[in-house]
Design a protein around this motif. Structure first.
Motif, mmCIF file in Angstrom:
data_model
loop_
_atom_site.group_PDB
_atom_site.id
_atom_site.type_symbol
_atom_site.label_atom_id
_atom_site.label_comp_id
_atom_site.label_asym_id
_atom_site.label_seq_id
_atom_site.Cartn_x
_atom_site.Cartn_y
_atom_site.Cartn_z
ATOM 1 N N LYS A 1 0.826 -1.207 0.000
ATOM 2 C CA LYS A 1 0.000 0.000 0.000
ATOM 3 C C LYS A 1 0.861 1.258 0.000
ATOM 4 O O LYS A 1 0.544 2.248 -0.679
ATOM 5 N N VAL A 2 1.950 1.235 0.757
ATOM 6 C CA VAL A 2 2.838 2.397 0.835
ATOM 7 C C VAL A 2 3.453 2.689 -0.527
ATOM 8 O O VAL A 2 3.427 3.826 -1.014
ATOM 9 N N VAL A 3 4.009 1.660 -1.155
ATOM 10 C CA VAL A 3 4.654 1.851 -2.453
ATOM 11 C C VAL A 3 3.640 2.291 -3.504
ATOM 12 O O VAL A 3 3.905 3.204 -4.304
ATOM 13 N N ASN A 4 2.479 1.682 -3.516
ATOM 14 C CA ASN A 4 1.461 2.051 -4.503
ATOM 15 C C ASN A 4 1.016 3.494 -4.339
ATOM 16 O O ASN A 4 0.795 4.207 -5.329
ATOM 17 N N PHE A 5 0.889 3.955 -3.084
ATOM 18 C CA PHE A 5 0.500 5.351 -2.870
ATOM 19 C C PHE A 5 1.572 6.305 -3.387
ATOM 20 O O PHE A 5 1.271 7.287 -4.079
ATOM 21 N N ILE A 6 2.831 6.020 -3.056
ATOM 22 C CA ILE A 6 3.910 6.904 -3.510
ATOM 23 C C ILE A 6 3.963 6.940 -5.032
ATOM 24 O O ILE A 6 4.124 8.012 -5.642
ATOM 25 N N LEU A 7 3.814 5.789 -5.661
ATOM 26 C CA LEU A 7 3.853 5.751 -7.128
ATOM 27 C C LEU A 7 2.662 6.487 -7.739
ATOM 28 O O LEU A 7 2.791 7.089 -8.809
ATOM 29 N N GLN A 8 1.518 6.459 -7.077
ATOM 30 C CA GLN A 8 0.363 7.204 -7.586
ATOM 31 C C GLN A 8 0.628 8.702 -7.605
ATOM 32 O O GLN A 8 0.165 9.407 -8.507
ATOM 33 N N CYS B 1 4.407 16.787 -6.351
ATOM 34 C CA CYS B 1 4.860 15.805 -5.360
ATOM 35 C C CYS B 1 6.155 15.088 -5.698
ATOM 36 O O CYS B 1 6.662 14.342 -4.847
ATOM 37 N N LEU B 2 6.687 15.262 -6.909
ATOM 38 C CA LEU B 2 7.785 14.405 -7.359
ATOM 39 C C LEU B 2 8.972 14.410 -6.406
ATOM 40 O O LEU B 2 9.486 13.350 -6.021
ATOM 41 N N GLN B 3 9.404 15.579 -5.999
ATOM 42 C CA GLN B 3 10.581 15.651 -5.130
ATOM 43 C C GLN B 3 10.325 14.965 -3.789
ATOM 44 O O GLN B 3 11.151 14.179 -3.307
ATOM 45 N N ARG B 4 9.161 15.232 -3.193
ATOM 46 C CA ARG B 4 8.845 14.616 -1.906
ATOM 47 C C ARG B 4 8.586 13.115 -2.063
ATOM 48 O O ARG B 4 8.911 12.329 -1.168
ATOM 49 N N SER B 5 8.038 12.716 -3.197
ATOM 50 C CA SER B 5 7.793 11.291 -3.438
ATOM 51 C C SER B 5 9.105 10.520 -3.541
ATOM 52 O O SER B 5 9.237 9.419 -2.988
ATOM 53 N N MET B 6 10.078 11.089 -4.237
ATOM 54 C CA MET B 6 11.378 10.435 -4.340
ATOM 55 C C MET B 6 12.066 10.370 -2.977
ATOM 56 O O MET B 6 12.736 9.380 -2.656
ATOM 57 N N THR B 7 11.878 11.409 -2.171
ATOM 58 C CA THR B 7 12.430 11.381 -0.811
ATOM 59 C C THR B 7 11.807 10.250 -0.003
ATOM 60 O O THR B 7 12.498 9.533 0.735
#
Length: 482
Positions: free
Chosen positions: A257-264, A277-283
């Motif tokens: 669930k965590v990975v799927n949310f970040i990828l979304q 969100c890209l920068q914070r998502s990569m973090t």
């Protein structure tokens, strides 16, 4: 800080009578009698020992629930508008008086639980939550701090099912104080920012750690229910990072669930959200990789893989994603070679176990190696090129290309050695293993046991193009050619 110190100095001696527990009341009476306030010194000397001895018996006899009359007195005190002298001195109102009662009662529940009535926590938590949501410049930040401080020890038992709703309400408030309507509403921007920081930095992480699944469910729903450029998505990612750092073991069973949310949040089909969100998502992804060895990214950041840390031994898998399209391109079968479950001790009774302990991409990004503590196995998969995987769209589980059984050594725990293939075949310490993990454990109890004992210290590092080094707690275990 000064106000809190003063509170601690006076609270234990001046608990309001409606909130005071029976044993605390008896103790106060005894202290007054010892000081000669209510009884003479002669009466104290003759009856003091009897009173002290009676305290313990009265404490044991006191029930955990107060009567309806006592609860009514507590509620009446919480809702009273009685003006105290100090409130009048600072120019406070009757509303300030009632609000201060809620704050004081909540602080007493957290810091002096043995001195107040057992039901006080249940009675004060709802007014405290309303005070947080009121976004009051005087009290909301303090109420949020108290709610966060006592979440795990006190409030979670009272409001457990309501935590997801409270998280959703906080996101709504964040949207309100962060949007363009915040200044037009006549609210002081500095006050709004202060309350917002308390909600984001203090209360929201404590709620998320108290109910991780509820938090993940809420932030997934926010993807579709709020604007793509909403600050809520950034706050969700920030809070997720806090949960990864603060409660990794409780989060590990929800890695998918965590990975799927970040990828979304990085979906190229939603350019507005991706840009926001890209920068914070990569973090967040890098933090996942740092904390969880069963999550890996190749050197060029074009592929992401994560495996089941804990799961069914006959249905475990590793999912591989293309980071450019943010799409799943391959599923790897992590159930192990045929016949493996029958070799492991107690396998017929095992329904859930440790599956993937560490992952690592090969230097060229076209291979993936995985280590499993359960069985002490290193497995290798050849992934192929990304463009071909995009074209094929074949998500049937792929068997590993090679399996290496790691020989037991001194750097492994005794429990790990007994779960290895060699230990199982040789029958080492069968009785000890059966005592450590009783067969009678239910699924939930076994899952809790596995999470508590999960080892997140394994790492796989490449030495050249076809050799990996297995590390545990920073200590090298061995080199293994593939």
């Amino acid at each position: 800080m000064a106000a809190r110190s003063l509170f601690h100095c006076a609270a234990s001696r001046a608990i309001p009578a409606p909130l005071c527990s029976q044993q605390a009341t008896q103790h106060a009476k005894l202290l007054r009698s010892l000081n000669g306030i209510e009884e003479s010194e002669h009466e104290i000397s003759s009856n003091g020992e009897t009173q002290i001895a009676g305290l313990s018996s009265e404490y044991l006899l006191e029930t955990q629930e107060t009567s309806q009359v006592e609860e009514a007195k507590v509620l009446a005190w919480l809702e009273s508008y009685e003006m105290q002298d100090w409130i009048s001195c600072v120019g406070g109102t009757s509303q300030d008086a009632m609000t201060s009662h809620i704050i004081v009662a909540a602080a007493l529940v957290i810091w002096y639980p043995s001195l107040v009535k057992p039901s006080l926590a249940t009675l004060v938590v709802q007014p405290l939550m309303k005070l947080v949501m009121a976004m009051n410049e005087k009290y909301s930040s303090t109420a949020a701090e108290l709610l966060a401080e006592g979440m795990e020890s006190t409030w979670k038992a009272c409001i457990g099912p309501e935590i997801p709703r409270l998280i959703g309400d906080i996101f709504f408030q964040i949207e309100c104080v962060s949007g363009p309507s915040a200044n037009s509403g006549g609210q002081n921007p500095a006050v709004s920012a202060s309350i917002r920081e308390t909600l984001i930095g203090t209360l929201l992480p404590s709620l998320a750690m108290a109910d991780i699944l509820g938090f993940l469910t809420v932030i997934e729903s926010q993807i579709w229910s709020t604007a793509s450029d909403s600050p809520v998505h950034l706050v969700s990612l920030m809070t997720l990072i806090r949960v990864v750092r603060g409660s990794p073991r409780n989060l590990v069973q929800y890695l998918d669930k965590v990975v799927n949310f970040i990828l979304q949040t990085m979906d190229p089909g939603n350019l507005v959200m991706r840009k926001t969100c890209l920068q914070r998502s990569m973090t967040a992804l890098r933090e996942l990789i740092r904390v969880f060895p069963m999550v890996a990214m190749n050197e060029n950041s074009t592929k992401l893989a994560f495996g089941d840390a804990i799961g069914e031994i006959n249905s475990a898998s590793i999912r591989v994603y293309d980071m450019q399209s943010v799409r799943k391109i391959k599923v790897l079968d992590a159930t192990g070679p045929p016949g493996l479950p029958s070799l492991l001790l107690g396998a017929p009774e095992i329904s859930v176990t440790n599956v993937i302990s560490a992952l690592s991409f090969s230097p060229d990004g076209e291979g993936l190696v995985a280590f499993s503590e359960q069985g002490l196995m290193i497995r290798w998969w050849s992934l192929g090129s990304v463009w071909w995987e995009k074209l094929s769209r074949n998500l049937a589980p792929v068997q590993c290309t090679k399996v290496i059984f790691v020989p037991p050594g001194e750097n492994f725990s005794p429990k790990t050695l007994r779960s290895s293939i060699m230990g199982s075949v040789l029958g080492h310490d069968k009785e000890a293993n059966s005592q450590e993990t009783p067969k009678s454990l239910s699924y939930a109890d076994r899952l809790k046991h596995l999470i508590h004992n999960l080892d997140l210290s394994y790492r796989l590092e490449w030495i050249g193009e076809r050799k990996v080094m297995l590390i545990r707690h920073g200590v090298e275990i061995g080199h293994f050619p593939l």
